[in-house]
Design a protein around this motif. Structure first.
Motif, short mmCIF file in Angstrom:
data_model
loop_
_atom_site.label_atom_id
_atom_site.label_comp_id
_atom_site.label_asym_id
_atom_site.label_seq_id
_atom_site.Cartn_x
_atom_site.Cartn_y
_atom_site.Cartn_z
N SER A 241 -61.10 68.63 -1.85
CA SER A 241 -62.36 68.85 -2.57
C SER A 241 -62.88 70.27 -2.36
CB SER A 241 -63.42 67.84 -2.11
OG SER A 241 -62.99 66.53 -2.30
N GLU A 242 -62.95 70.66 -1.10
CA GLU A 242 -63.52 71.97 -0.78
C GLU A 242 -62.64 73.11 -1.29
OE1 GLU A 242 -66.00 70.71 3.27
OE2 GLU A 242 -64.17 71.92 3.42
N THR A 243 -61.34 72.97 -1.15
CA THR A 243 -60.43 74.03 -1.58
C THR A 243 -60.44 74.18 -3.10
OG1 THR A 243 -59.03 73.53 0.32
CG2 THR A 243 -58.09 74.93 -1.38
N THR A 244 -60.47 73.06 -3.81
CA THR A 244 -60.51 73.12 -5.27
C THR A 244 -61.81 73.75 -5.75
OG1 THR A 244 -59.15 71.10 -5.41
CG2 THR A 244 -60.35 71.76 -7.40
N PHE A 245 -62.92 73.34 -5.15
CA PHE A 245 -64.22 73.89 -5.51
C PHE A 245 -64.25 75.39 -5.22
CE2 PHE A 245 -68.89 74.45 -4.79
CZ PHE A 245 -69.30 74.05 -6.06
N ASN A 246 -63.69 75.79 -4.09
CA ASN A 246 -63.63 77.20 -3.71
C ASN A 246 -62.77 77.99 -4.69
OD1 ASN A 246 -64.18 79.30 -1.54
ND2 ASN A 246 -61.94 79.35 -1.59
N SER A 247 -61.68 77.37 -5.15
CA SER A 247 -60.77 78.02 -6.10
C SER A 247 -61.47 78.30 -7.42
CB SER A 247 -59.53 77.15 -6.34
OG SER A 247 -58.84 76.92 -5.14
N ILE A 248 -62.26 77.33 -7.88
CA ILE A 248 -63.00 77.51 -9.13
C ILE A 248 -63.97 78.69 -8.99
CG2 ILE A 248 -64.68 76.46 -10.69
CD1 ILE A 248 -63.37 73.74 -10.02
N GLY A 249 -64.61 78.80 -7.82
CA GLY A 249 -65.51 79.91 -7.57
C GLY A 249 -64.79 81.25 -7.59
N ILE A 250 -63.59 81.29 -6.99
CA ILE A 250 -62.79 82.53 -6.99
C ILE A 250 -62.46 82.95 -8.42
CG2 ILE A 250 -60.54 83.49 -6.37
CD1 ILE A 250 -60.66 81.79 -3.81
N ILE A 251 -62.07 81.98 -9.24
CA ILE A 251 -61.71 82.28 -10.63
C ILE A 251 -62.93 82.78 -11.41
CG2 ILE A 251 -60.92 81.28 -12.81
CD1 ILE A 251 -59.18 79.38 -11.12
N LEU A 252 -64.07 82.09 -11.26
CA LEU A 252 -65.28 82.52 -11.96
C LEU A 252 -65.71 83.92 -11.54
CD1 LEU A 252 -67.38 79.21 -11.88
CD2 LEU A 252 -66.18 80.20 -13.84
N ASP A 253 -65.52 84.24 -10.28
CA ASP A 253 -65.93 85.54 -9.76
C ASP A 253 -64.95 86.65 -10.14
OD1 ASP A 253 -67.78 87.08 -8.30
OD2 ASP A 253 -66.46 87.09 -6.55
N ASN A 254 -63.68 86.28 -10.40
CA ASN A 254 -62.64 87.29 -10.65
C ASN A 254 -61.91 87.08 -11.97
OD1 ASN A 254 -62.33 88.80 -7.82
ND2 ASN A 254 -62.59 86.62 -7.39
N PHE A 255 -62.52 86.34 -12.90
CA PHE A 255 -61.83 85.95 -14.12
C PHE A 255 -61.27 87.16 -14.87
CE2 PHE A 255 -61.73 84.96 -18.67
CZ PHE A 255 -60.95 83.82 -18.67
N PHE A 256 -62.10 88.15 -15.11
CA PHE A 256 -61.65 89.31 -15.89
C PHE A 256 -60.72 90.21 -15.08
CE2 PHE A 256 -65.51 88.04 -18.17
CZ PHE A 256 -64.99 87.94 -19.45
N LYS A 257 -60.89 90.23 -13.77
CA LYS A 257 -59.97 90.98 -12.93
C LYS A 257 -58.57 90.38 -13.01
CE LYS A 257 -59.19 92.29 -8.08
NZ LYS A 257 -59.73 92.23 -6.69
N MET A 258 -58.48 89.06 -12.95
CA MET A 258 -57.20 88.37 -13.01
C MET A 258 -56.60 88.47 -14.42
SD MET A 258 -58.53 85.07 -10.83
CE MET A 258 -57.03 84.13 -10.60
N ALA A 259 -57.46 88.48 -15.44
CA ALA A 259 -56.98 88.50 -16.82
C ALA A 259 -56.56 89.88 -17.30
CB ALA A 259 -58.08 87.97 -17.75
N THR A 260 -56.89 90.93 -16.52
CA THR A 260 -56.57 92.29 -16.96
C THR A 260 -55.69 93.06 -15.97
OG1 THR A 260 -58.64 93.13 -15.96
CG2 THR A 260 -58.71 92.51 -18.28
#
Length: 542
Positions: free
Chosen positions: A280-299
């Motif tokens: 639960s915690e790791t998945t929730f944390n992963s979603i936060g990482i993606i939201l925080d770095n979405f454009f960084k990861m996409a570019t």
């Protein structure tokens, strides 16, 4: 057998291209692999940024369409209810778009990022662990489903709103290319789509079959051989051929529903029996990482990696660019299938439903299955990374599942789920391939046509599996799918041009849900769009 409905130029052209690629791989396997790999390296290395730009633009475009006037258009007649309930609809689009590949990568993908993380992070570090839990969800998340959804817009629009009885990618770009789609250009567009799908299907078979074989080996003690893998492939072919032959409601829908409930069972079991809090915690944390770095990861395309003094990891080319190219190859097929099953929904419902339900499904798989394997690694209960490096991914996946209580039973369910996932992807594929090579599709494609493509989807991968050329076919399909970047642009343009014209001509312009008005002409007895009627009236006035 009504052969008059078959578009033979597309039918034969697709087979010629497929044999033109596979025959050299059969007779000259090493040289063929070398040429294909060099082409792939050239494409991903030099044009990788184009794939990345495409992914972001498609995502932004679909969000705009969903909340614009165009998103309010109803796919069907006024008052018409959706053809399939939401659960069955979501199950079919998820099973068609993901297949058994989700079982493969959700369990093991984190291990590759754990050892070779992005952004120059040190492998096996805390930072690498965090990226390893997030990047799989990112690669299988909103951008992936956006790429899948785009082709569905014009295809569904022309099929259900303008009542064109044709399920072809070429037909969907007619507003832009005009009558040229009736000639060689239209055939080339459809043939490229079919070739990409056949190669993409080979990728799915190439991943799913060894994993299923390892599951059977774990249950029975039998050694994994090419013969066993061939038997598995033939079993899956028989299942999805029967499903495709039975049709959309009696075959594909039933298999997809079974698939959904088995997936819910195994995800629920791993979540509650495994390390629930960690998952639960790791998945929730992963979603936060993606939201925080979405454009960084996409570019991120590692622009300095090939310069002196900088270490090149090839992470973007090996993972993000490859994934975007893989989704692109499958996009016309998934788009066609999503369009076919979305009757009675609005454009907005189709876009948001596909992107949201698809992403949620992938989050659950990667969050539960992947983080269970990571927990085994971090607690020392099972060295998944070491096992992966020694025995390969398929064996490691089954061994991770074997760490659960009642392991044999769960491996059995997992293996059955993998077989059905594989079958649901391929019955959908054969259904759409049959539709593409027909001039018209009233109701469903011809049964013999569906059955032919069901076996065509597996015969070539089966042959190449024995000869060791399956990976080359997969890579060739990615390379061959490069022109689809430009076709995706044409599809978006085509949808906006057609829908905007019809909206302006409709009396329902200000309605919450737009129904494009239609009339019947006595001379042809067919339903026509508002645009066509207005054009006729103008001609009469002239």
């Amino acid at each position: 057998m009504n052969i008059k409905l078959i578009d033979w130029s597309t039918f034969i052209g697709a087979l010629i291209l497929l044999f033109g690629v596979t025959i050299p791989l059969i007779f000259f396997p090493e040289a063929g692999k070398e040429v294909v790999n060099q082409a792939n390296t050239f494409m991903t290395g030099n044009f990788g940024v184009m794939y990345m730009i495409m992914g972001l633009l498609i995502f932004a475009f679909l969000i705009y369409v969903a909340f614009s006037k165009n998103g309010q258009i109803k796919l069907g007649d006024e008052g018409e209810e959706p053809e399939f309930n939401t659960i069955s609809w979501a199950a079919m689009l998820f099973a068609a778009g993901i297949g058994s590949s989700i079982l493969y990568w959700s369990v093991i993908e984190w291990a590759y990022y754990y050892e070779g993380p992005p952004f120059g992070v040190e492998g096996s570090s805390i930072e690498a662990i965090q990226w390893s839990t997030a990047y799989g969800i990112f690669h299988w998340g909103p951008i992936a489903w956006a790429i899948y959804t785009l082709p569905a817009l014009p295809i569904a629009y022309f099929y259900y709103v303008r009542k064109k009885p044709v399920l072809k990618v070429s037909e969907a770009v007619r507003p832009v290319l005009g009558k040229t789609v009736d000639g060689p250009i239209g055939t080339i567009i459809d043939v490229l789509f079919i070739f990409g799908l056949l190669g993409g299907a080979g990728t799915t078979l190439g991943l799913g079959t060894p994993m299923i074989a390892e599951g059977i080996s774990s249950l029975t003690g039998m050694e994994v051989t090419l013969g066993m893998q061939a038997a598995i492939m033939l079993l899956c072919t028989t299942i999805f051929a029967f499903s495709a032959y039975s049709g959309l409601r009696r075959g594909i829908k039933v298999l997809s529903d079974i698939n959904l409930w088995l997936a819910i069972f195994i995800l629920g079991y791993v979540f509650f029996v495994g390390p629930t809090r960690f998952i639960s915690e790791t998945t929730f944390n992963s979603i936060g990482i993606i939201l925080d770095n979405f454009f960084k990861m996409a570019t991120w395309v590692e622009p300095f990696g090939n310069l002196s003094g900088f270490e090149e990891t090839l992470f973007p080319e090996s993972w993000t660019v490859f994934y975007w190219a893989w989704w692109l190859v499958y996009a016309p097929f998934v788009g066609l299938f999503v369009a076919r099953i979305s009757r009675g929904r609005t454009i907005r419902q189709m876009i948001l439903g596909t992107m949201i339900y698809g992403t949620i499904g992938c989050i659950l798989f990667f969050g539960i299955m992947g983080n269970f394997g990571l927990y085994m690694q971090l607690t020392g209960q099972f060295d998944a990374v070491g096992f992966l490096n020694e025995y390969g991914a398929p064996a490691t996946i089954i061994e991770i599942i074997n760490q659960l209580p009642l392991a044999k039973f769960i491996v059995l369910i997992f293996t059955i789920l993998a077989i059905i996932f594989l079958a649901t992807t391929f019955d959908s594929s054969s259904y759409i391939l049959a539709a593409v090579v027909q001039k018209e599709v009233e109701g469903e494609p011809l049964r013999w046509n569906r059955l032919f493509w069901a076996f065509a989807l597996s015969i070539m991968p089966l042959t190449l599996m024995f000869l060791g050329g399956l990976g080359a076919l997969q890579t060739a399909s990615i390379v061959g799918g490069f022109p689809l970047i430009f076709i995706m642009f044409l599809l978006a343009w085509s949808f906006m041009k057609a829908s905007n014209t019809d909206i302006r001509a409709s009396d329902d312009y200000e309605a919450p849900t737009i129904h494009i008005k239609r009339w019947k002409r006595k001379d042809k007895k067919k339903r026509r769009s508002a645009l066509e009627v207005l054009e006729d009236r103008k001609d009469e006035d002239d």
